[in-house]
Design a protein around this motif. Structure first.
Motif, PDB file in Angstrom:
ATOM      1  N   ILE A   1      -2.566 -33.559  -6.906  1.00  0.00           N
ATOM      2  CA  ILE A   1      -2.091 -32.973  -8.163  1.00  0.00           C
ATOM      3  C   ILE A   1      -2.498 -31.505  -8.239  1.00  0.00           C
ATOM      4  O   ILE A   1      -1.697 -30.633  -8.592  1.00  0.00           O
ATOM      5  N   ALA A   2      -3.758 -31.224  -7.903  1.00  0.00           N
ATOM      6  CA  ALA A   2      -4.240 -29.846  -7.932  1.00  0.00           C
ATOM      7  C   ALA A   2      -3.459 -28.973  -6.960  1.00  0.00           C
ATOM      8  O   ALA A   2      -3.161 -27.801  -7.249  1.00  0.00           O
ATOM      9  N   ALA A   3      -3.105 -29.527  -5.799  1.00  0.00           N
ATOM     10  CA  ALA A   3      -2.336 -28.760  -4.809  1.00  0.00           C
ATOM     11  C   ALA A   3      -0.960 -28.386  -5.352  1.00  0.00           C
ATOM     12  O   ALA A   3      -0.468 -27.268  -5.125  1.00  0.00           O
TER      13      ALA A   3
ATOM     14  N   ILE B   1       4.000 -34.683 -10.249  1.00  0.00           N
ATOM     15  CA  ILE B   1       2.678 -34.786 -10.867  1.00  0.00           C
ATOM     16  C   ILE B   1       2.590 -36.028 -11.743  1.00  0.00           C
ATOM     17  O   ILE B   1       1.593 -36.752 -11.726  1.00  0.00           O
ATOM     18  N   VAL B   2       3.651 -36.311 -12.511  1.00  0.00           N
ATOM     19  CA  VAL B   2       3.658 -37.532 -13.325  1.00  0.00           C
ATOM     20  C   VAL B   2       3.554 -38.759 -12.427  1.00  0.00           C
ATOM     21  O   VAL B   2       2.809 -39.712 -12.726  1.00  0.00           O
ATOM     22  N   ALA B   3       4.285 -38.747 -11.321  1.00  0.00           N
ATOM     23  CA  ALA B   3       4.237 -39.890 -10.390  1.00  0.00           C
ATOM     24  C   ALA B   3       2.825 -40.077  -9.830  1.00  0.00           C
ATOM     25  O   ALA B   3       2.347 -41.218  -9.681  1.00  0.00           O
ATOM     26  N   LEU B   4       2.146 -38.977  -9.528  1.00  0.00           N
ATOM     27  CA  LEU B   4       0.777 -39.075  -9.015  1.00  0.00           C
ATOM     28  C   LEU B   4      -0.179 -39.589 -10.093  1.00  0.00           C
ATOM     29  O   LEU B   4      -1.097 -40.365  -9.805  1.00  0.00           O
ATOM     30  N   TYR B   5       0.036 -39.173 -11.343  1.00  0.00           N
ATOM     31  CA  TYR B   5      -0.793 -39.710 -12.421  1.00  0.00           C
ATOM     32  C   TYR B   5      -0.551 -41.208 -12.618  1.00  0.00           C
ATOM     33  O   TYR B   5      -1.459 -41.953 -12.996  1.00  0.00           O
TER      34      TYR B   5
ATOM     35  N   VAL C   1      -7.385 -39.586 -17.911  1.00  0.00           N
ATOM     36  CA  VAL C   1      -6.217 -39.656 -17.024  1.00  0.00           C
ATOM     37  C   VAL C   1      -4.944 -39.847 -17.856  1.00  0.00           C
ATOM     38  O   VAL C   1      -3.916 -39.195 -17.617  1.00  0.00           O
ATOM     39  N   ALA C   2      -5.015 -40.727 -18.864  1.00  0.00           N
ATOM     40  CA  ALA C   2      -3.854 -40.954 -19.732  1.00  0.00           C
ATOM     41  C   ALA C   2      -3.488 -39.681 -20.496  1.00  0.00           C
ATOM     42  O   ALA C   2      -2.303 -39.376 -20.675  1.00  0.00           O
ATOM     43  N   LEU C   3      -4.500 -38.938 -20.938  1.00  0.00           N
ATOM     44  CA  LEU C   3      -4.256 -37.667 -21.630  1.00  0.00           C
ATOM     45  C   LEU C   3      -3.555 -36.677 -20.707  1.00  0.00           C
ATOM     46  O   LEU C   3      -2.544 -36.056 -21.091  1.00  0.00           O
ATOM     47  N   ASN C   4      -4.079 -36.503 -19.510  1.00  0.00           N
ATOM     48  CA  ASN C   4      -3.472 -35.557 -18.578  1.00  0.00           C
ATOM     49  C   ASN C   4      -2.046 -35.963 -18.201  1.00  0.00           C
ATOM     50  O   ASN C   4      -1.166 -35.106 -18.025  1.00  0.00           O
ATOM     51  N   ARG C   5      -1.821 -37.247 -18.070  1.00  0.00           N
ATOM     52  CA  ARG C   5      -0.465 -37.722 -17.768  1.00  0.00           C
ATOM     53  C   ARG C   5       0.476 -37.392 -18.926  1.00  0.00           C
ATOM     54  O   ARG C   5       1.621 -36.972 -18.700  1.00  0.00           O
ATOM     55  N   ALA C   6       0.006 -37.581 -20.157  1.00  0.00           N
ATOM     56  CA  ALA C   6       0.845 -37.282 -21.321  1.00  0.00           C
ATOM     57  C   ALA C   6       1.254 -35.811 -21.344  1.00  0.00           C
ATOM     58  O   ALA C   6       2.398 -35.477 -21.670  1.00  0.00           O
ATOM     59  N   VAL C   7       0.331 -34.918 -21.000  1.00  0.00           N
ATOM     60  CA  VAL C   7       0.640 -33.490 -20.952  1.00  0.00           C
ATOM     61  C   VAL C   7       1.687 -33.220 -19.868  1.00  0.00           C
ATOM     62  O   VAL C   7       2.623 -32.426 -20.073  1.00  0.00           O
ATOM     63  N   ALA C   8       1.544 -33.886 -18.725  1.00  0.00           N
ATOM     64  CA  ALA C   8       2.530 -33.705 -17.648  1.00  0.00           C
ATOM     65  C   ALA C   8       3.901 -34.240 -18.069  1.00  0.00           C
ATOM     66  O   ALA C   8       4.937 -33.636 -17.751  1.00  0.00           O
ATOM     67  N   VAL C   9       3.922 -35.364 -18.785  1.00  0.00           N
ATOM     68  CA  VAL C   9       5.193 -35.909 -19.281  1.00  0.00           C
ATOM     69  C   VAL C   9       5.834 -34.921 -20.257  1.00  0.00           C
ATOM     70  O   VAL C   9       7.061 -34.732 -20.257  1.00  0.00           O
ATOM     71  N   ALA C  10       5.015 -34.271 -21.090  1.00  0.00           N
ATOM     72  CA  ALA C  10       5.549 -33.272 -22.018  1.00  0.00           C
ATOM     73  C   ALA C  10       6.211 -32.127 -21.263  1.00  0.00           C
ATOM     74  O   ALA C  10       7.242 -31.592 -21.689  1.00  0.00           O
ATOM     75  N   MET C  11       5.621 -31.738 -20.135  1.00  0.00           N
ATOM     76  CA  MET C  11       6.213 -30.665 -19.333  1.00  0.00           C
ATOM     77  C   MET C  11       7.488 -31.137 -18.640  1.00  0.00           C
ATOM     78  O   MET C  11       8.412 -30.342 -18.425  1.00  0.00           O
TER      79      MET C  11
END
Length: 419
Positions: free
Chosen positions: A296-298, A314-318, A330-340
């Motif tokens: 994800i960082a990469a 990134i969503v798939a990796l989360y 992890v759920a929080l970070n995934r939600a932010v990625a889904v928003a993007m």
């Protein structure tokens, strides 16, 4: 380089290896630390006159071993222990020599597992790892964890006492134990890194020293366990995140969000090294949590802009990470990625599902993420309330100033009395 600087350089490079060898030989962490310090003091006396030896680590080990044996012989409380150690060494057929002719043996892997033993408290593990393997002084360890030196001294003494009283073995776990024990070692290093990368409190967002020390220790661990893919994953994650350090704050120490960062200031050599390690971490079997986080960082580091980031990937990796290491963060970070990926409304719906999670109640990034998405949706009153929650839960002054800035920029005021 002055003699004092030479000693310091050798001490920093070899201290963990020296200490590990002495603990392995004498079975006592306190004794090993004391004679290590005495060996360094002896080097400061002899090296200016005699020159730095060709194998300084071996010189220090020989000196420290002699001092340890002298001390044990003088102290009757240790006499029986010395006799047992000598008998055991003779039975094994490899009694330690009086002098070390070759290179200093590398037994730090044993020390990693001792310092991160599950019988020790979580805080004690990190403190002991920095003290023993990184060679930091007690005040330096205290600064790394933002606690008073006296508190840290008590913590380190407590950890050593636990090792002694519980007879925690100084050894590398067997292959059948390694999958259970290695994550604890990795977690200790990652905790040290995150405290440096994103300080939990204080006047600064990041403190480079602990983060770089964690990377140095992760390099050592990866070198000792090159076949363990999660050690590569952890090192990759640290490098890929730390590569952005120079762009994360402005001249005044304020936070610069990723969307506004000058990506030309990112450390490209570090990113390239991290990306190579991601391949190692993900190749040859099911991925581990650190390998997935590194991937994800990469993706973040390889993108030219936030908008150009591969958010679907990134969503798939989360999604994978939620299975491997489920947590509210992890759920929080995934939600932010889904928003993007899908827009702010989709991300906010996921954040609202986490509203009852106790571990996010006072977690600043959760309130910040909600405030940002609410603002993007034009829900100003709710956004202001969320920003004020973020202000109350911010741990560092740069985080608080970021929230105040966002409140001003969006015309929402900064206190309960502002219109």
């Amino acid at each position: 380089m002055s003699c004092a600087a030479s000693v310091e350089a050798v001490f920093r490079e070899e201290r963990g290896r020296l200490l590990a060898s002495l603990v392995h030989r004498f079975g006592d962490l306190d004794l090993a630390e004391e004679v290590t310090s005495e060996a360094i003091e002896a080097a400061l006396v002899h090296w200016p006159a005699d020159g730095v030896p060709a194998r300084p680590g071996a010189w220090l080990l020989t000196t420290a071993r002699r001092k340890a044996v002298d001390r044990l012989r003088r102290d009757q409380a240790y006499a029986a222990r010395l006799a047992v150690l000598q008998v055991e060494a003779e039975r094994a057929g490899h009694a330690p020599p009086a002098d070390v002719e070759g290179e200093l043996p590398d037994e730090r892997l044993q020390l990693f597992f001792t310092c991160a033993h599950p019988a020790l408290g979580a805080e004690d593990r990190g403190a002991l790892t920095l003290r023993c393997l990184a060679g930091l002084s007690t005040p330096e360890v205290a600064r790394a964890f933002l606690v008073p030196p006296a508190t840290m001294a008590q913590r380190i003494v407590r950890a050593k006492r636990k090792i002694r009283e519980a007879r925690i073995p100084f050894r590398v776990p067997g292959r059948d134990e390694l999958p259970e024990r290695l994550p604890g070692v990795l977690q200790v290093l990652y905790s040290i890194f995150t405290e440096g990368y994103a300080a939990s409190s204080g006047p600064h967002l990041q403190r480079i020293g602990p983060a770089e020390e964690a990377i140095r220790l992760a390099r050592i661990l990866h070198g000792l366990l090159p076949a363990e893919r999660e050690t590569a994953g952890l090192l990759a994650l640290m490098l890929l995140v730390h590569a952005r350090r120079g762009a994360r704050t402005g001249p005044d120490g304020g936070i610069v969000l990723m969307d506004d960062q000058d990506r030309g200031r990112w450390d490209r050599a570090m990113i390239e090294e991290g990306a190579r390690l991601v391949v190692t971490a993900l190749d040859g079997g099911p991925p581990g949590p650190y390998g997935v986080q590194a991937a994800i960082a990469a993706l973040h580091d390889e993108a030219d802009t936030v908008a150009a980031t591969d958010w679907p990937q990134i969503v798939a990796l989360y999604d994978v990470l939620r299975v491997l290491a489920p947590s509210p963060v992890v759920a929080l970070n995934r939600a932010v990625a889904v928003a993007m990926r899908d827009g702010p409304e989709a991300g906010l719906a996921l954040l609202d599902e986490l509203a009852g999670e106790p571990r996010l109640r006072a977690y600043g990034p959760y309130a910040t993420a909600r405030a940002d998405l609410l603002g993007r949706l034009g829900r100003r009153a709710e956004a202001r309330s969320a920003w004020l929650e973020a202000l109350a839960s911010a741990g560092t002054e740069p985080e608080r100033e970021l929230v105040r800035r966002r409140l001003r920029e969006e015309g929402l005021g900064t206190s309960g009395s502002d219109a």
